[in-house]
Design an enzyme around this catalytic site. Structure first.
Site, PDB file in Angstrom:
ATOM      1  N   ARG A  31       0.830  -1.211   0.000  1.00  0.00           N
ATOM      2  CA  ARG A  31       0.000   0.000   0.000  1.00  0.00           C
ATOM      3  C   ARG A  31       0.864   1.262   0.000  1.00  0.00           C
ATOM      4  NH1 ARG A  31      -3.584  -0.738   5.100  1.00  0.00           N
ATOM      5  NH2 ARG A  31      -1.590  -1.599   5.832  1.00  0.00           N
TER       6      ARG A  31
ATOM      7  N   ASN B 191      -6.178  -3.009   2.362  1.00  0.00           N
ATOM      8  CA  ASN B 191      -6.075  -4.462   2.463  1.00  0.00           C
ATOM      9  C   ASN B 191      -7.467  -5.050   2.671  1.00  0.00           C
ATOM     10  OD1 ASN B 191      -3.308  -4.540   2.208  1.00  0.00           O
ATOM     11  ND2 ASN B 191      -2.920  -4.557   4.414  1.00  0.00           N
TER      12      ASN B 191
END
Length: 662
Positions: A591, A609
């Site tokens: 990320r 996520n």
């Protein structure tokens, strides 16, 4: 193999040209410049000499600036021509036949390529000229090792490519037209059964000293003899031709035979096509290798092995054999026919907009690569097509228009401006100041004789616009000095524009320039205070304006692109998509990495996520930026292992940032 040019017959049946009575034989100045100045004087043109090989030729209001043999060269295209691996890519992409090969930075990779190649190779420095560091006909590992070391002495990158045998032809292309051609024969001697190779070399050097083009390049490169373990004391038999060097450059002892009248249509066409790959160069020296007479379906008989952005013109004017070609006259007539009088440059203040990614400098590389990164980011934001040629060289396209960049330097910046701005002594002589005989001093925060503080400002000029300004302060930090920069663009007084215009004039009007100015206060009338221009650069650090320490960040890269591509729409159409990334993609920094990639591509949206181990992202930006981000998701950071991705379109919400959720 039969030869296209019967060079040995020409040499055998003609007499070597005698230039012992040439007035240029005793010229101590650069011979190419002397030839051009002589030709200009014969055409009643005014010549103004500068320093460091730079001079101007004037015809009324028209002025053509030369650096040595070449006029008005683009700094970017000159760089690309010198970087042989970039030059090969430019030509190969245009369909110009070039030898197979690759560029390497480490010896094990290069050796592995050589061993797998299965034939003789040429080894040459990626950055170089005049045949320095080049070895040809390398067939064994020991030879390759020596050739690698020689090339690495001249360049950090080394090209290993197919070794071509045949005739080495230099074609001078002016304005896209082949105007001169000559075969270059490698340094050699012909035996008489009496004298040694050493004696024959000295005899030939006496002849070379009577040629204005060859007099400073005696026969001394004997790399081929060394590789073959042939002693200079060897006495060749009568008529035996002994080649001394593996390269044919005249600087390495080669000789020239003029062959323009014998140049076949295919060779001429290939040379002209190669030159057209470098539109920022008026004059190009194209080195061809002719390997056969009849082309086959799979291979061309002619390859381009190199291009030169500043080819020597003397070899065509003073060939060893054959007729002389008036290259200086042809070159001057061409530039005069294509040059118009330039209008005085008038600047206006048009400040760059606020940059919206100023919190993420870590998303970009440092140094020259940061320049290219910021140009790419602006290109993605405007949906321009991007072609990456190296870490720092890229081409941008929009419709029918394109522009090549080296860092933040666009192709329209002339080499002469780069040269003068990198010469401190020259700059100190020409940069303006309020009182020419009482300079304010070169240091930041210098004071004048009355004790008033002179502050350091960096002003960025793009086209005819002043787009940003920084105020720099220095402060001690331990054993070093820390520089902090504050954006003061909105304080620029209109009177400063005339100072900047004078500065641009003396550095030959580069399209982009960062100008360092010492003055008391940039918001006050320049006529009421002392000031001095202390530096100017054609490759200013865009990041200083994108990421200032204080004040508004300025998107100067976007301004640069909009000035170069005036047909760009006010805002590019945006698209969005939802991406699901599967595999080892959690707990690997995916990320955070994706957010940095989003900044680099001017993409907004979010990433998170999922409980099932996947990563979900929404990407919003221009079509090309989003498409490139999707490709990035298929790979991920080094620590990830992406198995597959799922992509679907999504609505645009005009998001202005990229967030990491959860």
């Amino acid at each position: 193999m039969s030869e296209i040019f019967p060079v040995e017959s020409i040499v055998r049946e003609s007499v070597e040209n005698d230039y012992s009575n040439s007035p240029f034989l005793h010229v101590r100045d650069d011979i190419g410049i002397s030839l051009l100045c002589h030709a200009a004087n014969a055409m009643n043109l005014e010549v103004q000499r500068h320093r460091k090989l730079i001079f101007e030729v004037r015809d009324g209001q028209r002025s053509i600036v030369f650096r040595q043999n070449s006029p008005e060269n683009s700094a970017v295209y000159a760089y690309c021509a010198r970087q042989k691996h970039i030059a090969k890519k430019l030509m190969a992409d245009a369909g110009v036949p070039v030898p197979a090969g690759d560029v390497f930075e480490d010896y094990p990779s290069a050796l592995r390529y050589f061993l797998e190649f299965g034939g003789e190779v040429a080894v040459k420095p990626s950055d170089g000229s005049s045949g320095a560091g080049v070895s040809c006909g390398i067939g064994g590992e020991d030879e390759f090792n020596r050739a690698w070391k020689l090339a690495r002495h001249h360049s950090a990158r080394v090209i290993v490519e197919q070794n071509l045998t045949g005739q080495d032809i230099r074609v001078i292309v002016i304005g896209g037209k082949a105007e001169a051609a000559y075969v270059r024969t490698p340094a050699h001697v012909v035996g008489d059964g009496i004298h040694s190779i050493r004696d024959l070399m000295e005899r030939k050097n006496r002849i070379r000293r009577n040629n204005p083009s060859l007099r400073y390049d005696p026969l001394r490169n004997v790399d081929l003899l060394e590789r073959r373990n042939i002693s200079l004391d060897t006495i060749p038999s009568t008529g035996e031709r002994v080649q001394l060097a593996s390269v044919a450059n005249t600087s390495a002892g080669g000789e020239t035979v003029e062959v323009l009248g014998l140049l076949d249509a295919e060779s001429r066409r290939i040379a002209e096509r190669a030159a057209l790959c470098f539109p920022g160069l008026v004059q190009v020296g194209v080195d061809l290798m002719y390997c056969g007479v009849v082309p086959s379906a799979a291979h061309s008989p002619v390859y381009v092995i190199e291009v030169n952005s500043n080819p020597g013109i003397c070899d065509a004017v003073f060939p060893s054999y054959g007729r002389a070609v008036d290259v200086p006259g042809k070159l001057l007539r061409h530039v005069l026919s294509t040059t118009t009088a330039a209008s005085p440059r008038r600047l206006q203040v048009a400040l760059a907009p606020v940059y919206r990614f100023s919190q993420f400098p870590r998303a970009f590389y440092q140094g020259e690569r940061r320049q290219a990164d910021l140009i790419k980011q602006a290109a993605f934001a405007h949906n321009l097509e991007i072609e990456t040629l190296s870490d720092t060289v890229l081409r941008l396209r929009h419709g029918k228009f394109s522009c090549l960049f080296h860092g933040a330097i666009p192709e329209c910046v002339r080499l002469v401006s780069r040269k003068i701005t990198r010469n401190n002594d020259w700059m100190a002589e020409v940069l303006p100041c309020s009182e020419p005989h009482q300079q304010a001093g070169m240091g930041e925060g210098a004071g004048d004789e009355s004790g008033r503080r002179l502050n350091h400002y960096r002003v960025l000029v793009i086209g005819n616009k002043v787009v940003a300004a920084l105020y720099s302060q220095t402060a001690p930090q331990g054993m070093q000095t820390q520089v902090s920069r504050m954006d003061v663009s909105e304080l620029i007084h209109p009177s400063v524009l005339s100072v900047l215009e004078r500065t641009l004039q003396v550095i030959f009007d580069p399209f982009i320039a960062g100008i360092d100015l010492l003055m008391e206060d940039i918001s006050r009338d320049a006529c009421s205070q002392r000031w001095q221009v202390v530096n100017a650069v054609c490759n200013p650090h865009l990041g200083r304006h994108h990421f200032p320490d204080e004040g508004l960040p300025r998107d100067v890269a976007a301004v640069l692109l909009r000035e170069l591509f005036p047909e760009l729409p006010d805002s590019a159409t945006r698209v969005a998509c939802r991406v699901l990334v599967c595999g080892k993609v959690q707990h690997v920094g995916f990320r955070r990495w994706l957010k940095l990639m989003a900044v680099r591509h001017a993409v907004s949206g979010w990433v998170r996520n999922l409980e099932d181990g996947r990563v979900e992202a929404v990407l919003e930006g221009t079509e090309r930026a989003v498409a490139q981000m999707v490709e990035q998701c298929k790979v991920g950071p080094l620590s990830a292992a992406v198995t597959h991705t799922e992509v679907e379109s999504a609505p645009c919400f005009s998001r202005c940032s990229f967030s990491v959720l959860g």
